[in-house]
Design a protein around this motif. Structure first.
Motif, short mmCIF file in Angstrom:
data_model
loop_
_atom_site.label_atom_id
_atom_site.label_comp_id
_atom_site.label_asym_id
_atom_site.label_seq_id
_atom_site.Cartn_x
_atom_site.Cartn_y
_atom_site.Cartn_z
N THR A 262 0.82 12.74 -23.81
CA THR A 262 -0.54 12.31 -23.41
C THR A 262 -0.48 11.01 -22.64
OG1 THR A 262 -1.49 13.42 -25.34
CG2 THR A 262 -2.82 11.72 -24.28
N ALA A 263 0.35 10.07 -23.15
CA ALA A 263 0.48 8.79 -22.44
C ALA A 263 1.10 9.00 -21.06
CB ALA A 263 1.35 7.84 -23.27
N LYS A 264 2.11 9.89 -20.97
CA LYS A 264 2.73 10.15 -19.67
C LYS A 264 1.75 10.81 -18.70
CE LYS A 264 7.56 10.54 -21.12
NZ LYS A 264 8.74 11.44 -21.17
N VAL A 265 0.97 11.75 -19.21
CA VAL A 265 0.00 12.42 -18.33
C VAL A 265 -1.03 11.42 -17.81
CG1 VAL A 265 -1.92 14.07 -18.31
CG2 VAL A 265 0.29 14.72 -19.31
N ASN A 266 -1.54 10.58 -18.71
CA ASN A 266 -2.53 9.58 -18.28
C ASN A 266 -1.91 8.60 -17.29
OD1 ASN A 266 -4.40 10.76 -19.97
ND2 ASN A 266 -3.96 9.39 -21.68
N LYS A 267 -0.66 8.18 -17.59
CA LYS A 267 -0.01 7.24 -16.67
C LYS A 267 0.27 7.89 -15.33
CE LYS A 267 4.14 4.39 -16.18
NZ LYS A 267 5.44 4.00 -16.79
N LYS A 268 0.75 9.15 -15.36
CA LYS A 268 1.05 9.85 -14.11
C LYS A 268 -0.21 10.08 -13.31
CE LYS A 268 4.16 11.64 -11.45
NZ LYS A 268 5.25 10.81 -10.92
N ARG A 269 -1.29 10.43 -13.99
CA ARG A 269 -2.55 10.67 -13.26
C ARG A 269 -3.03 9.38 -12.61
NH1 ARG A 269 -5.13 12.91 -17.16
NH2 ARG A 269 -4.70 15.06 -16.58
N ALA A 270 -2.88 8.26 -13.36
CA ALA A 270 -3.30 6.98 -12.78
C ALA A 270 -2.40 6.58 -11.61
CB ALA A 270 -3.25 5.90 -13.87
N THR B 50 0.85 -1.19 0.00
CA THR B 50 0.00 0.00 0.00
C THR B 50 0.89 1.24 0.00
OG1 THR B 50 -0.13 0.04 2.40
CG2 THR B 50 -1.84 -1.20 1.21
N LEU B 51 0.34 2.34 -0.58
CA LEU B 51 1.11 3.57 -0.76
C LEU B 51 0.43 4.72 -0.04
CD1 LEU B 51 1.74 3.20 -4.60
CD2 LEU B 51 3.26 2.49 -2.74
N LEU B 52 1.24 5.66 0.41
CA LEU B 52 0.71 6.88 1.03
C LEU B 52 0.12 7.78 -0.05
CD1 LEU B 52 3.59 7.74 3.55
CD2 LEU B 52 1.37 6.68 4.06
N PRO B 53 -0.92 8.56 0.28
CA PRO B 53 -1.50 9.48 -0.71
C PRO B 53 -0.47 10.51 -1.16
CG PRO B 53 -2.95 9.21 1.18
CD PRO B 53 -1.65 8.57 1.55
N VAL B 54 -0.65 10.98 -2.40
CA VAL B 54 0.28 11.96 -2.97
C VAL B 54 -0.15 13.36 -2.59
CG1 VAL B 54 1.24 12.88 -5.10
CG2 VAL B 54 0.81 10.43 -4.89
N GLU B 55 0.77 14.12 -2.10
CA GLU B 55 0.50 15.52 -1.77
C GLU B 55 1.11 16.47 -2.79
OE1 GLU B 55 1.91 16.17 2.14
OE2 GLU B 55 0.49 14.79 3.10
N ASP B 56 2.22 16.10 -3.37
CA ASP B 56 2.90 16.95 -4.34
C ASP B 56 2.46 16.55 -5.74
OD1 ASP B 56 4.54 18.57 -5.78
OD2 ASP B 56 6.43 17.63 -5.17
N MET B 57 1.70 17.43 -6.43
CA MET B 57 1.20 17.17 -7.78
C MET B 57 2.03 17.90 -8.84
SD MET B 57 -1.42 15.25 -7.09
CE MET B 57 -2.51 15.32 -8.50
N SER B 58 3.19 18.40 -8.47
CA SER B 58 3.98 19.22 -9.40
C SER B 58 4.42 18.44 -10.63
CB SER B 58 5.21 19.80 -8.68
OG SER B 58 6.03 18.76 -8.18
N ASP B 59 4.71 17.14 -10.48
CA ASP B 59 5.14 16.35 -11.64
C ASP B 59 4.03 16.27 -12.68
OD1 ASP B 59 7.54 15.97 -10.43
OD2 ASP B 59 7.10 13.93 -9.71
N GLU C 131 1.51 18.39 -12.99
CA GLU C 131 1.30 19.73 -13.53
C GLU C 131 2.36 20.07 -14.58
OE1 GLU C 131 1.41 22.10 -10.05
OE2 GLU C 131 -0.62 21.53 -9.38
N THR C 132 3.60 19.65 -14.35
CA THR C 132 4.66 19.90 -15.34
C THR C 132 4.38 19.17 -16.64
OG1 THR C 132 6.31 20.21 -13.59
CG2 THR C 132 7.13 19.69 -15.78
N LEU C 133 3.96 17.92 -16.54
CA LEU C 133 3.63 17.16 -17.75
C LEU C 133 2.46 17.78 -18.49
CD1 LEU C 133 4.01 13.48 -16.45
CD2 LEU C 133 5.50 14.67 -18.07
N GLU C 134 1.44 18.21 -17.77
CA GLU C 134 0.28 18.84 -18.42
C GLU C 134 0.68 20.14 -19.10
OE1 GLU C 134 -3.35 17.17 -15.57
OE2 GLU C 134 -2.40 19.11 -15.14
N SER C 135 1.57 20.91 -18.47
CA SER C 135 2.05 22.15 -19.09
C SER C 135 2.83 21.85 -20.36
CB SER C 135 2.93 22.93 -18.09
OG SER C 135 3.49 24.08 -18.70
N ASP C 136 3.68 20.84 -20.30
CA ASP C 136 4.43 20.46 -21.50
C ASP C 136 3.49 20.00 -22.61
OD1 ASP C 136 6.74 21.02 -20.13
OD2 ASP C 136 7.18 18.94 -19.61
#
Length: 617
Positions: free
Chosen positions: A406-414, A98-107, A109-114
């Motif tokens: 697009t693939a990276k953003v979808n993967k990162k979001r998942a 199990t994983l802790l929830p993510v608090e830092d969404m900067s990665d 956001e950077t991918l979406e900006s790119d």
């Protein structure tokens, strides 16, 4: 007496010197064998002698699963809890970590900006204007250069006949200037003849008007009308003087005595002195003078009237001929003048032509200019093609970039939404390498799943000489491992680390009791023995970046006793058998080889030999 005492003293000095030398030598020997020896490394040696080695060709490898599934981490995520350990049986979908929830969404956001930037760039690239290049400027430059080259070729051809062209033009100019001068005289004479005939015709018409009673004869200078002679007329011939002026009478009466006509000769008095080169072909239009009806002539003047009419007809015929001659001479004069002008122009043009050398240089320059223009046109077309390809490549690059992002953003979001890592298949856990609080990476291994139906293999490394008699399908003995059924060779290939001297033998391993990835298995290829020239203890051989070597002890004797130093000798290990190795190298025959040292050694170091009898050398 004094001499005897002197000899005695000298003998005493010699004795004392000898005693002193012996004492010093004894002290040095004692120092060398005691205090100084304490700083010299102590070594154990053995002699490199000819011997027999019995050895086994064996190798060890680790069992691996042929269908192992490796599960890697999520970049930047932190482990909350590990729910299973190695070798736990799990099913597909079971939560392993199990994983802790993510608090830092900067990665994310950077991918979406790119991604947004790449989408804008693609839109701009597609909207960029694309005009078909017709290369008008370059094509026009080529045409101009071709015309200049043609002109330069014509100039060089003209320059070759420049002198001949000038001479021919001057000859033409001279001939036509002479012809033009003669024709000018002929034209003037013909003009005068035409004018004289016209005056005579006008005089005849004036005479006719007097006869008709429509006018009074008025003397007109230069106007005469010569009548044909009449046999019944006794009137004397005109004297050639001008006619008297006649005043018109409203009601004229016939006088019956006609005034004689002028005696002017209707034929021109001046003929051309230069014969025309071509016969005149121009027939000018002559406006005939209206003939007076015969019925209008009074009966008493009918003969004069008829004679005047005949004279007018003759004069008109002569006028036509004179005008034809004038037109012909004028045409020839025009042609001669045009020839003079053309010859003058030809001379001017020929004199303006460059010399043969200058024309040749101009031709070379024109050819170079044409080549440059063609090259510029070719370069322009190539550059236009390159620019078009670049524009299309940019569009394709942006499309690929958008697809990747697009693939990276979808993967990162998942991944950011994911809070568990589950088993991808049924099997048992292996290589669980994380614990609570660990930071995961995208390439880091979290755990592996070994499926229940997995097959296993192990790879062994053997010398090339040992593998010569092996082949796929051959079995190794597995008697040392009760849980293993068979170890069968599946492939043999060169070792990437040492492809000439070593081979990797891959084997399949089967067991009824189950195998564990990572466990070691040792197999024996064969057993053999051989005699070698230099056999030493295995501990004598050392290795560094330069290769394998041994230290050989060199002995030398001196006043203070024996002295031992070591020399490094590079060797090749021919075979190994437990605690002994067979070596080859320079100067190893019966050499004392260091097998153990209490301190690290270097080439040329002084050493002490271990004395097992209790004495030190």
């Amino acid at each position: 007496m004094k001499k005897h005492e002197s000899k005695k003293n000298s003998r005493r000095w010699v004795i004392r010197a000898m005693v002193t030398f012996l004492v010093v030598l004894a002290l040095l020997t004692f120092f060398s064998n005691t205090i100084m020896n304490a700083t010299i490394p102590l070594v154990v040696t053995s002699t490199a002698t000819r011997g027999n080695l019995a050895f086994t060709n064996s190798a060890t490898g680790q069992v691996v699963s042929d269908s192992e599934i490796k599960v890697k981490g999520l970049e930047g995520r932190t482990v909350s809890e590990v729910l299973h350990t190695n070798y736990d049986q799990v099913q597909a979908g079971d939560v392993i970590v199990t994983l802790l929830p993510v608090e830092d969404m900067s990665d994310l956001e950077t991918l979406e900006s790119d991604l947004r930037t790449a989408q804008r760039n693609l839109e701009y690239a597609r909207r960029a204007p694309s005009h078909a290049n017709t290369f008008i400027t370059e094509t026009q430059a080529v045409r101009t250069a071709e015309r200049n080259l043609a002109q330069a070729q014509a100039d060089i051809n003209s320059a070759a006949t420049r002198d001949e062209a000038i001479a021919a033009a001057r000859a033409t100019l001279s001939a036509n200037q002479a012809a033009a001068a003669a024709l000018t005289t002929q034209v003037a004479a013909a003009t005068a003849s035409v004018e004289a005939i016209q005056l005579q015709i006008e005089a005849c018409y004036a005479r006719l008007a007097v006869i008709d009673g429509t006018a009074v004869v008025t003397p007109v200078p230069g106007m005469y009308c010569k009548l044909d002679p009449d046999p019944s007329d006794t009137t004397p011939e005109p004297t050639g003087e001008p006619l008297e002026e006649v005043v018109a009478d409203p009601t004229p009466e016939p006088t019956g005595d006609p005034t004689p006509a002028p005696t002017a000769d209707p034929t021109p008095t001046t003929e051309p002195t230069v014969a025309p080169t071509t016969e005149p072909t121009v027939t000018p239009t002559v406006t005939p003078v209206p003939a007076v009806p015969t019925s209008a002539i009074p009966t008493n003047n009918s003969n004069d009237r008829t004679a005047i009419l005949n004279q007018i007809a003759q004069l008109q015929q002569q006028l036509v001929e004179a005008q034809n001659r004038l037109a012909g001479y004028s045409a020839q004069l025009t042609a001669a003048n045009e020839a003079v002008t053309a010859a003058t122009t030809a001379i001017t043009t020929a004199e303006a032509l460059p010399s043969s050398y200058a024309a040749q240089d101009a031709l070379v320059d024109a050819q170079a200019a044409l080549d440059a223009a063609n090259l510029a046109l070719s370069d322009a077309r190539i550059n236009a093609g390159i620019n078009a390809d670049k524009a299309q490549d940019s569009i394709e690059d942006y499309e690929r970039q958008i697809e990747t992002l697009t693939a990276k953003v979808n993967k990162k979001r998942a991944e950011l939404e994911q809070t568990e890592i589950v088993a991808p298949a049924d099997g048992y856990l292996y290589n669980v390498g994380v614990s609570e609080g660990d930071k995961l990476t995208a390439e880091g291994l979290v755990f592996s799943i070994v499926p229940q139906d997995s097959t296993y293999s192990v790879s062994f490394t053997f010398p090339t000489t040992v593998v010569q008699n092996m082949q796929p399908g051959q079995e190794f003995s597995s008697s040392n491992y009760y849980w293993i059924n068979k170890i069968v060779i599946t492939s043999i290939k060169p070792d990437p680390q040492n492809p000439r001297e070593s081979r990797i033998v891959k084997c399949s391993v089967s067991s009824d009791y189950g195998l564990m990835p990572g466990e070691s298995i040792t197999v024996t290829a064969d057993r053999s023995n051989a005699t070698y020239d230099h056999v030493v203890a295995a501990s004598a051989v050392s290795e560094d970046n330069s290769g394998k070597f041994v230290y050989v002890v060199i002995r030398s004797s001196g006043p203070l006793g024996d002295r031992y130093v070591v020399r490094r000798v590079t060797v090749n290990v021919e075979e190994t058998s437990g605690a002994f190795v067979a070596i080859s190298g320079e100067g190893l025959d019966n050499a004392m080889v260091v097998t153990r040292s209490e301190q690290p050694l270097h080439n040329g170091d002084r050493v002490r030999l271990e004395d097992y009898s209790g004495d030190s050398n």
